[in-house]
Design an enzyme around this catalytic site. Structure first.
Site, PDB file in Angstrom:
ATOM      1  N   ASP A 128      43.552  38.326  90.447  1.00 19.03           N
ATOM      2  CA  ASP A 128      43.585  37.824  91.816  1.00 19.03           C
ATOM      3  C   ASP A 128      42.361  36.983  92.128  1.00 19.03           C
ATOM      4  O   ASP A 128      41.229  37.438  91.973  1.00 19.03           O
ATOM      5  CB  ASP A 128      43.666  39.012  92.781  1.00 19.03           C
ATOM      6  CG  ASP A 128      43.596  38.572  94.231  1.00 19.03           C
ATOM      7  OD1 ASP A 128      44.532  37.890  94.681  1.00 19.03           O
ATOM      8  OD2 ASP A 128      42.610  38.900  94.917  1.00 19.03           O
ATOM      9  N   LYS A 166      34.291  27.827 109.500  1.00 16.82           N
ATOM     10  CA  LYS A 166      34.756  26.720 110.342  1.00 16.82           C
ATOM     11  C   LYS A 166      36.134  26.963 110.939  1.00 16.82           C
ATOM     12  O   LYS A 166      36.322  26.852 112.147  1.00 16.82           O
ATOM     13  CB  LYS A 166      34.760  25.417 109.539  1.00 16.82           C
ATOM     14  CG  LYS A 166      33.380  24.950 109.099  1.00 16.82           C
ATOM     15  CD  LYS A 166      33.456  23.628 108.365  1.00 16.82           C
ATOM     16  CE  LYS A 166      32.067  23.130 107.952  1.00 16.82           C
ATOM     17  NZ  LYS A 166      32.155  21.838 107.226  1.00 16.82           N
ATOM     18  N   ARG A 213      33.903  38.630  92.674  1.00 17.43           N
ATOM     19  CA  ARG A 213      32.459  38.805  92.476  1.00 17.43           C
ATOM     20  C   ARG A 213      31.983  38.397  91.079  1.00 17.43           C
ATOM     21  O   ARG A 213      30.955  38.879  90.611  1.00 17.43           O
ATOM     22  CB  ARG A 213      32.082  40.271  92.747  1.00 17.43           C
ATOM     23  CG  ARG A 213      32.374  40.724  94.169  1.00 17.43           C
ATOM     24  CD  ARG A 213      32.005  42.176  94.387  1.00 17.43           C
ATOM     25  NE  ARG A 213      32.270  42.614  95.762  1.00 17.43           N
ATOM     26  CZ  ARG A 213      33.410  43.125  96.175  1.00 17.43           C
ATOM     27  NH1 ARG A 213      34.412  43.295  95.304  1.00 17.43           N
ATOM     28  NH2 ARG A 213      33.582  43.493  97.435  1.00 17.43           N
ATOM     29  N   TYR A 245      36.216  32.186  96.878  1.00 19.60           N
ATOM     30  CA  TYR A 245      35.383  33.193  96.226  1.00 19.60           C
ATOM     31  C   TYR A 245      34.257  32.532  95.437  1.00 19.60           C
ATOM     32  O   TYR A 245      34.490  31.597  94.667  1.00 19.60           O
ATOM     33  CB  TYR A 245      36.216  34.057  95.274  1.00 19.60           C
ATOM     34  CG  TYR A 245      37.207  34.987  95.957  1.00 19.60           C
ATOM     35  CD1 TYR A 245      37.153  35.248  97.312  1.00 19.60           C
ATOM     36  CD2 TYR A 245      38.210  35.619  95.210  1.00 19.60           C
ATOM     37  CE1 TYR A 245      38.050  36.107  97.925  1.00 19.60           C
ATOM     38  CE2 TYR A 245      39.123  36.474  95.821  1.00 19.60           C
ATOM     39  CZ  TYR A 245      39.046  36.709  97.167  1.00 19.60           C
ATOM     40  OH  TYR A 245      39.942  37.546  97.768  1.00 19.60           O
ATOM     41  N   SER A 296      48.450  36.845 103.092  1.00 15.85           N
ATOM     42  CA  SER A 296      47.512  37.960 103.140  1.00 15.85           C
ATOM     43  C   SER A 296      47.191  38.242 104.603  1.00 15.85           C
ATOM     44  O   SER A 296      47.114  37.325 105.430  1.00 15.85           O
ATOM     45  CB  SER A 296      46.214  37.661 102.367  1.00 15.85           C
ATOM     46  OG  SER A 296      45.365  36.796 103.096  1.00 15.85           O
ATOM     47  N   ASN A 297      47.051  39.529 104.922  1.00 16.90           N
ATOM     48  CA  ASN A 297      46.640  39.964 106.263  1.00 16.90           C
ATOM     49  C   ASN A 297      47.544  39.408 107.366  1.00 16.90           C
ATOM     50  O   ASN A 297      47.068  39.075 108.455  1.00 16.90           O
ATOM     51  CB  ASN A 297      45.180  39.570 106.510  1.00 16.90           C
ATOM     52  CG  ASN A 297      44.264  40.051 105.396  1.00 16.90           C
ATOM     53  OD1 ASN A 297      44.029  41.239 105.238  1.00 16.90           O
ATOM     54  ND2 ASN A 297      43.761  39.125 104.607  1.00 16.90           N
TER      55      ASN A 297
END
Length: 291
Positions: free
Chosen positions: A28, A70, A3, A33, A131-132
């Protein structure tokens, strides 16, 4: 660093220095972002313009693989292109850790391995992770990828903890909490395989729907947090951090805040070691169940 796009150079430097002063040396990023590719990485690189000596004191992690709105893309060409863009944006010669950002349904492990091998051989990326990802998705990558996968970035907070809560009530058909998601066992899998869990959204009540700290929807949890904060002489946010770092998996906490004071307060939790009864008290106060 998700952010920081709207922060000026002085604000970014203040955020960075506050983190360093609090003992944080891990930053990170992700290529997506900031609303366009490499936007936040670019702001970080511009604002700090780190010397070689200072660069060597920190760990820079970034992620690639999402093409916003996308697709996901773990192709060789995409990984290589995105890493080159991240290196330019961050103004560095190497990335310490590169994560594949969420799973790609069309992943070809051989292509990922080719990209990783090339980046490692060139000294452009020093370590790799995901990640995830589920255990089986990681196993699939490992059929071709030879480098250790050192991290898996997963959503985790006291209130959003299915990967911890589910195994506690495993095999109990009458408990909603016992429903196995994503193949189950991801925390144990990561511990067995030396993969560090990186907890993102550690203060969020759920999926980007507000924090639980001071939230009137969580009165019992906040009462326990406030009591423990007073006991350990730390801000409440530090207790939320401590709940994660107390886990024996030795997780990392991705703070996700751009407010220096919150960074400093949250980091204080790393020095708090909750007792076993305290950890479980927070777990239960968050609405999770024990058999």
């Amino acid at each position: 660093m998700m952010r920081i796009i709207d922060k000026d150079d002085a604000q970014i430097r203040d955020l960075y220095q506050t983190a360093r002063d609090a003992g944080i040396d891990f930053f990170d990023h992700a290529d997506i972002y900031g609303g366009r590719m490499h936007a936040c990485e670019e702001r970080f690189g511009q604002a700090l313009n780190l010397s070689g000596a200072e660069r060597s004191e920190i760990t820079l992690q970034t992620k690639c693989g999402i093409v916003p709105g996308k697709m996901f893309d773990f192709s060789y060409e995409h990984i290589i292109t995105q890493v080159e863009g991240s290196l330019r944006a961050l103004r560095t010669d190497y990335i310490d850790v590169l994560l594949l950002h969420r799973p790609d349904a069309l992943v070809e492990p051989d292509e990922v391995a080719r990209a990783f091998d090339e980046l490692a051989a060139a000294g452009k990326v020093r370590a790799f992770g995901v990640s995830n990802h589920t255990p089986r998705q990681i196993d699939l990558l490992r059929t071709a990828v030879t480098q250790p996968l050192v991290a898996n970035q997963l959503q985790l907070s006291i209130t959003h903890a299915p990967m911890i809560a589910q195994p506690i009530t495993m095999n109990m058909a009458g408990e909603q909490q016992s429903i196995e998601r994503d193949g189950g066992g991801i925390v144990d899998y990561c511990r067995i395989n030396g993969i560090t869990v990186q907890a993102w959204s550690p203060f969020q009540a759920g999926f980007f729907n507000g924090v639980f700290l001071g939230n009137p929807d969580y009165p019992e949890l906040n009462a326990v947090i406030d009591r423990l904060a007073e006991k350990y002489d730390v801000p409440p946010i530090a207790i939320a951090t401590a709940w994660i770092t107390r886990h024996p998996a030795k997780m990392q906490v991705v703070l996700g805040t751009t407010t220096p004071e919150r960074v400093r307060d949250a980091a204080a939790g790393a020095d708090v070691e909750l007792t076993r009864p305290e950890w479980y008290e927070l777990f239960l106060a968050a609405g999770h169940r024990l058999p």
